[in-house]
Design a protein around this motif. Sequence first.
Motif, mmCIF file in Angstrom:
data_model
loop_
_atom_site.group_PDB
_atom_site.id
_atom_site.type_symbol
_atom_site.label_atom_id
_atom_site.label_comp_id
_atom_site.label_asym_id
_atom_site.label_seq_id
_atom_site.Cartn_x
_atom_site.Cartn_y
_atom_site.Cartn_z
ATOM 1 N N ASP A 1 4.522 1.282 -1.717
ATOM 2 C CA ASP A 1 3.540 0.452 -1.005
ATOM 3 C C ASP A 1 2.250 0.466 -1.824
ATOM 4 O OD1 ASP A 1 1.894 -0.883 0.702
ATOM 5 O OD2 ASP A 1 2.189 0.431 2.425
ATOM 6 N N VAL A 2 2.081 -0.571 -2.644
ATOM 7 C CA VAL A 2 1.002 -0.556 -3.633
ATOM 8 C C VAL A 2 -0.362 -0.849 -3.027
ATOM 9 C CG1 VAL A 2 2.529 -1.181 -5.529
ATOM 10 C CG2 VAL A 2 1.438 -2.986 -4.179
ATOM 11 N N SER A 3 -0.409 -1.482 -1.870
ATOM 12 C CA SER A 3 -1.697 -1.893 -1.318
ATOM 13 C C SER A 3 -2.019 -1.252 0.024
ATOM 14 C CB SER A 3 -1.727 -3.431 -1.159
ATOM 15 O OG SER A 3 -0.723 -3.844 -0.259
ATOM 16 N N GLY A 4 -1.041 -0.526 0.593
ATOM 17 C CA GLY A 4 -1.251 0.070 1.906
ATOM 18 C C GLY A 4 -1.114 -0.925 3.047
ATOM 19 N N THR A 5 -0.580 -2.112 2.755
ATOM 20 C CA THR A 5 -0.411 -3.162 3.773
ATOM 21 C C THR A 5 1.053 -3.399 4.109
ATOM 22 O OG1 THR A 5 -0.341 -4.912 2.101
ATOM 23 C CG2 THR A 5 -2.503 -4.321 3.009
ATOM 24 N N ASN B 1 3.731 10.289 -2.872
ATOM 25 C CA ASN B 1 3.507 10.844 -4.207
ATOM 26 C C ASN B 1 2.153 11.549 -4.249
ATOM 27 O OD1 ASN B 1 1.587 8.814 -4.357
ATOM 28 N ND2 ASN B 1 2.767 7.519 -5.770
ATOM 29 N N LYS B 2 1.752 11.982 -5.416
ATOM 30 C CA LYS B 2 0.506 12.745 -5.550
ATOM 31 C C LYS B 2 -0.723 11.906 -5.215
ATOM 32 C CE LYS B 2 2.368 15.912 -9.018
ATOM 33 N NZ LYS B 2 2.232 16.414 -10.415
ATOM 34 N N ARG B 3 -0.605 10.599 -5.306
ATOM 35 C CA ARG B 3 -1.717 9.714 -4.968
ATOM 36 C C ARG B 3 -1.699 9.314 -3.495
ATOM 37 N NH1 ARG B 3 -1.584 5.447 -10.059
ATOM 38 N NH2 ARG B 3 -1.937 6.975 -11.728
ATOM 39 N N ASN B 4 -0.829 9.961 -2.750
ATOM 40 C CA ASN B 4 -0.686 9.695 -1.304
ATOM 41 C C ASN B 4 -0.180 8.274 -1.030
ATOM 42 O OD1 ASN B 4 -0.781 11.006 1.185
ATOM 43 N ND2 ASN B 4 -2.665 9.957 1.766
ATOM 44 N N GLU B 5 0.586 7.740 -1.980
ATOM 45 C CA GLU B 5 1.215 6.436 -1.800
ATOM 46 C C GLU B 5 2.620 6.633 -1.225
ATOM 47 O OE1 GLU B 5 -0.676 3.966 -5.557
ATOM 48 O OE2 GLU B 5 0.889 5.466 -5.932
ATOM 49 N N ILE B 6 3.035 5.713 -0.378
ATOM 50 C CA ILE B 6 4.366 5.828 0.239
ATOM 51 C C ILE B 6 5.433 5.368 -0.751
ATOM 52 C CG2 ILE B 6 5.851 5.099 2.149
ATOM 53 C CD1 ILE B 6 3.352 4.566 3.778
#
Length: 408
Positions: free
Chosen positions: A397-401, A375-380
């Motif tokens: 993926d809210v935490s990148g983990t 998305n625009k926030r570079n979240e998967i």
Amino acid sequence: MKKFSFLLLMLFCTTIFSQDVKHRLPFYFNYIVVPQGNVNECIIVYKIPYNRLVFVKDKNAYTTGVSLSFEIKKDSVIERVFDERIVSTKSYNNTLSSKLFLEGIAKVRLKEGTYKILPSIELHNTNISAPFREVDIKIERDENNFVKPFVVSSEKYFCDNQEVYILQNFRGNISFSNNSQKLLLPVQNISPEELKVTISRDKKEIFTSKIKKSYKGRVDLSVCDNKVVISKDTLGTTTFYELPDFSKKIPEGLFEIKIEADTISKTFKMESEWIDKPRSVRNMTLAVKVLEIIGEEDNFDDNYDDNYNDLVKFWKKYDPTPDTEFNELMDEFYTRVDYCVKKFSTLKAFNGAFTDRGEMYIKYGEPDIVDRNYNKRNEIIETWTYKEQNQIFMFKDVSGTGDFKLIK
């Protein structure tokens, strides 16, 4: 898969309305002794899953192999036999399979006595070479005429235009599954018109049957198209009998098979082994806890004890084939749990079955389409589409983990 996805989904929906994965061994060895007078033939058969081997791509195929040696010791005398096998497949997915096998045999003639057999293996395409556990075998004169039954596939199979039996080759055990298997019973020195076969467990008879003789031949094992097979010829004096389509009646675990002919009999100990048993089934704490995903944990806690037999009894009420012992729905459910633990666990915890993706996978099975975008926030953002159920789920993926949360 679709059938069991529907059954699991129905189970999930029903519970919502009412409330408003023997340690698995990577390789299989079996030691078959065929009495032949004063000198007996010892046939060592082995079977190795593809996913335990190392394949290397060569042009359009993936190739691997093994070299095995068997050190046979009696007193101070040591004898060695060897075998080497190479297999190829054009499919990369096959190289990851636990249901495809490299198979082989080694033969040695031994007199009566007690022997120690030490297998060693060298995996091709690696520098791995290691021994296995030493095994004791005892070869003694058998006056009862019965050779231990062979577990063979019910599938008709031909090698060089001759019909053969495919040896199941799981340490001489029956595979506890929905696959149809039969027993091939060799009898030497006598040739009665029929045998009486009784199978029992814990001194309780499971079933009994009388079977007619099938043919006379020899106990001849070989490898054909990477399968260990038993020839079906008429060149020998051993009488063979077939017990067909019996395996689905045998519950998981140890059992005894008694063979009777006229005034003689012999009893063999065998096992019905769940070869590909999900790992999550072996962990009772996990096996019970994941029932909360389909709303059934409380029902188990209230009505059953915390043991494996009660878990089997619990799943029996949802068995799509209640007339057989193997429960396909239980197998499918815990196979999905295993997959989720492996694929969806986060960097912080080994919790794949209890993540949002894990919950959806356990309920619905493998999605038809999986899309990954940013998305625009570079979240998967991961989107799962189930065509038959007309369902779409979106995870972020809210935490990148790797901790994906259901957002839609």
